[in-house]
Design a protein around this motif. Structure first.
Motif, PDB file in Angstrom:
ATOM      1  N   ASN A  73      47.173  56.262  33.719  1.00  0.00           N
ATOM      2  CA  ASN A  73      48.277  55.800  33.867  1.00  0.00           C
ATOM      3  C   ASN A  73      48.886  55.370  33.112  1.00  0.00           C
ATOM      4  O   ASN A  73      50.061  54.925  33.282  1.00  0.00           O
ATOM      5  N   ASP A  74      48.254  53.944  32.488  1.00  0.00           N
ATOM      6  CA  ASP A  74      48.071  53.144  32.229  1.00  0.00           C
ATOM      7  C   ASP A  74      49.151  51.335  32.837  1.00  0.00           C
ATOM      8  O   ASP A  74      49.929  50.894  32.670  1.00  0.00           O
ATOM      9  N   LEU A  75      48.770  52.113  33.743  1.00  0.00           N
ATOM     10  CA  LEU A  75      48.971  51.341  35.297  1.00  0.00           C
ATOM     11  C   LEU A  75      48.148  50.636  36.155  1.00  0.00           C
ATOM     12  O   LEU A  75      47.204  50.451  35.863  1.00  0.00           O
ATOM     13  N   GLY A  76      48.233  49.342  36.358  1.00  0.00           N
ATOM     14  CA  GLY A  76      46.968  48.375  36.975  1.00  0.00           C
ATOM     15  C   GLY A  76      46.545  48.838  38.230  1.00  0.00           C
ATOM     16  O   GLY A  76      47.285  50.026  39.092  1.00  0.00           O
ATOM     17  N   ILE A  77      45.475  48.717  37.759  1.00  0.00           N
ATOM     18  CA  ILE A  77      44.600  48.521  38.834  1.00  0.00           C
ATOM     19  C   ILE A  77      44.682  48.054  40.064  1.00  0.00           C
ATOM     20  O   ILE A  77      45.264  47.704  40.987  1.00  0.00           O
ATOM     21  N   CYS A  78      44.320  48.996  42.055  1.00  0.00           N
ATOM     22  CA  CYS A  78      45.048  48.560  42.831  1.00  0.00           C
ATOM     23  C   CYS A  78      43.661  48.353  43.637  1.00  0.00           C
ATOM     24  O   CYS A  78      42.633  48.450  43.064  1.00  0.00           O
ATOM     25  N   CYS A  79      43.749  46.098  43.595  1.00  0.00           N
ATOM     26  CA  CYS A  79      42.907  45.686  44.372  1.00  0.00           C
ATOM     27  C   CYS A  79      41.144  45.985  43.289  1.00  0.00           C
ATOM     28  O   CYS A  79      39.997  45.637  43.573  1.00  0.00           O
ATOM     29  N   GLY A  80      41.605  45.583  41.977  1.00  0.00           N
ATOM     30  CA  GLY A  80      40.879  44.541  41.275  1.00  0.00           C
ATOM     31  C   GLY A  80      40.242  43.846  41.195  1.00  0.00           C
ATOM     32  O   GLY A  80      40.658  42.683  41.770  1.00  0.00           O
ATOM     33  N   PRO A  81      39.303  43.580  40.387  1.00  0.00           N
ATOM     34  CA  PRO A  81      38.268  42.449  40.395  1.00  0.00           C
ATOM     35  C   PRO A  81      38.263  40.775  40.059  1.00  0.00           C
ATOM     36  O   PRO A  81      39.888  40.573  38.953  1.00  0.00           O
ATOM     37  N   ASN A  82      38.420  39.520  40.627  1.00  0.00           N
ATOM     38  CA  ASN A  82      38.994  38.772  39.338  1.00  0.00           C
ATOM     39  C   ASN A  82      37.724  38.181  38.663  1.00  0.00           C
ATOM     40  O   ASN A  82      37.750  37.347  37.446  1.00  0.00           O
ATOM     41  N   LEU A  84      34.197  40.433  35.975  1.00  0.00           N
ATOM     42  CA  LEU A  84      32.820  41.039  35.563  1.00  0.00           C
ATOM     43  C   LEU A  84      31.959  40.243  35.303  1.00  0.00           C
ATOM     44  O   LEU A  84      31.614  39.114  34.561  1.00  0.00           O
ATOM     45  N   ASN A  85      30.893  40.934  35.814  1.00  0.00           N
ATOM     46  CA  ASN A  85      29.648  40.482  35.055  1.00  0.00           C
ATOM     47  C   ASN A  85      29.376  41.763  35.491  1.00  0.00           C
ATOM     48  O   ASN A  85      28.493  42.934  35.268  1.00  0.00           O
ATOM     49  N   ILE A  86      28.614  41.540  33.723  1.00  0.00           N
ATOM     50  CA  ILE A  86      28.594  42.768  32.437  1.00  0.00           C
ATOM     51  C   ILE A  86      26.974  42.089  32.095  1.00  0.00           C
ATOM     52  O   ILE A  86      27.253  42.020  31.705  1.00  0.00           O
ATOM     53  N   ASN A  87      26.237  43.134  32.526  1.00  0.00           N
ATOM     54  CA  ASN A  87      24.382  43.445  32.244  1.00  0.00           C
ATOM     55  C   ASN A  87      24.012  41.665  32.479  1.00  0.00           C
ATOM     56  O   ASN A  87      23.085  41.032  32.434  1.00  0.00           O
ATOM     57  N   GLY A 112      38.841  44.293  48.375  1.00  0.00           N
ATOM     58  CA  GLY A 112      38.516  44.425  47.239  1.00  0.00           C
ATOM     59  C   GLY A 112      37.091  43.490  46.679  1.00  0.00           C
ATOM     60  O   GLY A 112      37.324  42.497  47.802  1.00  0.00           O
ATOM     61  N   CYS A 113      36.822  43.385  45.551  1.00  0.00           N
ATOM     62  CA  CYS A 113      35.354  42.477  45.393  1.00  0.00           C
ATOM     63  C   CYS A 113      36.313  42.179  44.578  1.00  0.00           C
ATOM     64  O   CYS A 113      36.260  42.765  42.634  1.00  0.00           O
ATOM     65  N   PRO A 114      35.509  40.631  44.380  1.00  0.00           N
ATOM     66  CA  PRO A 114      36.219  39.201  43.776  1.00  0.00           C
ATOM     67  C   PRO A 114      34.940  39.952  41.843  1.00  0.00           C
ATOM     68  O   PRO A 114      35.616  39.287  41.090  1.00  0.00           O
ATOM     69  N   THR A 115      33.748  40.484  42.477  1.00  0.00           N
ATOM     70  CA  THR A 115      33.646  40.549  41.277  1.00  0.00           C
ATOM     71  C   THR A 115      32.750  41.983  41.334  1.00  0.00           C
ATOM     72  O   THR A 115      32.124  42.757  41.917  1.00  0.00           O
ATOM     73  N   ILE A 126      27.100  51.783  34.783  1.00  0.00           N
ATOM     74  CA  ILE A 126      27.306  51.529  35.853  1.00  0.00           C
ATOM     75  C   ILE A 126      28.241  50.826  37.027  1.00  0.00           C
ATOM     76  O   ILE A 126      27.187  49.921  36.634  1.00  0.00           O
ATOM     77  N   LEU A 127      28.771  51.141  38.459  1.00  0.00           N
ATOM     78  CA  LEU A 127      29.436  49.719  38.342  1.00  0.00           C
ATOM     79  C   LEU A 127      29.073  49.998  39.453  1.00  0.00           C
ATOM     80  O   LEU A 127      29.228  51.029  40.301  1.00  0.00           O
ATOM     81  N   THR A 128      29.048  48.903  40.715  1.00  0.00           N
ATOM     82  CA  THR A 128      28.498  48.365  41.766  1.00  0.00           C
ATOM     83  C   THR A 128      29.274  47.698  42.279  1.00  0.00           C
ATOM     84  O   THR A 128      29.317  47.279  41.975  1.00  0.00           O
ATOM     85  N   LEU A 129      30.149  47.788  43.406  1.00  0.00           N
ATOM     86  CA  LEU A 129      30.892  47.765  44.278  1.00  0.00           C
ATOM     87  C   LEU A 129      30.099  45.868  45.668  1.00  0.00           C
ATOM     88  O   LEU A 129      30.154  47.158  45.855  1.00  0.00           O
ATOM     89  N   CYS A 130      30.944  45.174  45.136  1.00  0.00           N
ATOM     90  CA  CYS A 130      30.286  44.482  46.736  1.00  0.00           C
ATOM     91  C   CYS A 130      29.397  44.475  46.471  1.00  0.00           C
ATOM     92  O   CYS A 130      28.723  44.200  47.890  1.00  0.00           O
TER      93      CYS A 130
END
Length: 142
Positions: A73-82, A84-87, A112-115, A126-130
């Motif tokens: 819905n183009d709104l910010g996500i809740c508890c987002g990260p600071n 991203l570790n991409i590959n 939330g997870c910081p990264t 594939i997204l892995t949290l914390c």
């Protein structure tokens, strides 16, 4: 004395380098992604389960070019990260424009997870949290 000044100048310049990975690392992630499946463990065996069907709406994430993450819905996500570790390469999120406030976030107590760890391949990630075993599979939406 000249060598000391040169050395100090070198040290100060080394500290000024950009701590973000080049935008080329983030560019393949920019756009809209649909949650396709999530990983569960049944009887000690890991398997992927479809995240939606005819009764449940699809869940989306939108990545902006500055790393900001939005919901469908183009709104910010809740508890987002600071970050991203991409590959294996870290990108610190520094929004260049305001992120629309999501009123639903007022009801959530964030842990939330910081990264976020993202393994990106072509039109899937594939997204892995914390750093836990919580994994989700997303596919690009054309």
């Amino acid at each position: 004395m000249k060598y000391l000044l040169s050395f100090l100048l070198f040290l100060s310049m080394a500290q000024c380098r950009d701590k973000n990975v080049a935008p080329e690392t983030l560019q393949p992630l920019v756009g809209k992604w649909r949650l396709e499946a999530y990983e569960v463990t049944n009887n000690g065996k890991k398997e992927w389960v479809l995240a939606y069907d005819n009764r449940t709406p699809a869940n989306y994430l939108i990545f902006r070019s500055d790393g900001a993450i939005l919901h469908r819905n183009d709104l910010g996500i809740c508890c987002g990260p600071n970050a991203l570790n991409i590959n294996g390469k870290t990108f610190e999120i520094n929004p260049q424009s305001p992120i629309p406030y999501n009123p639903g976030c007022a009801l959530i107590d964030c842990i939330g997870c910081p990264t976020w760890e993202i393994k990106l391949t072509d039109d899937e990630f594939i997204l892995t949290l914390c750093s836990l075993s919580s994994k989700s599979k997303y596919v690009r939406v054309p």
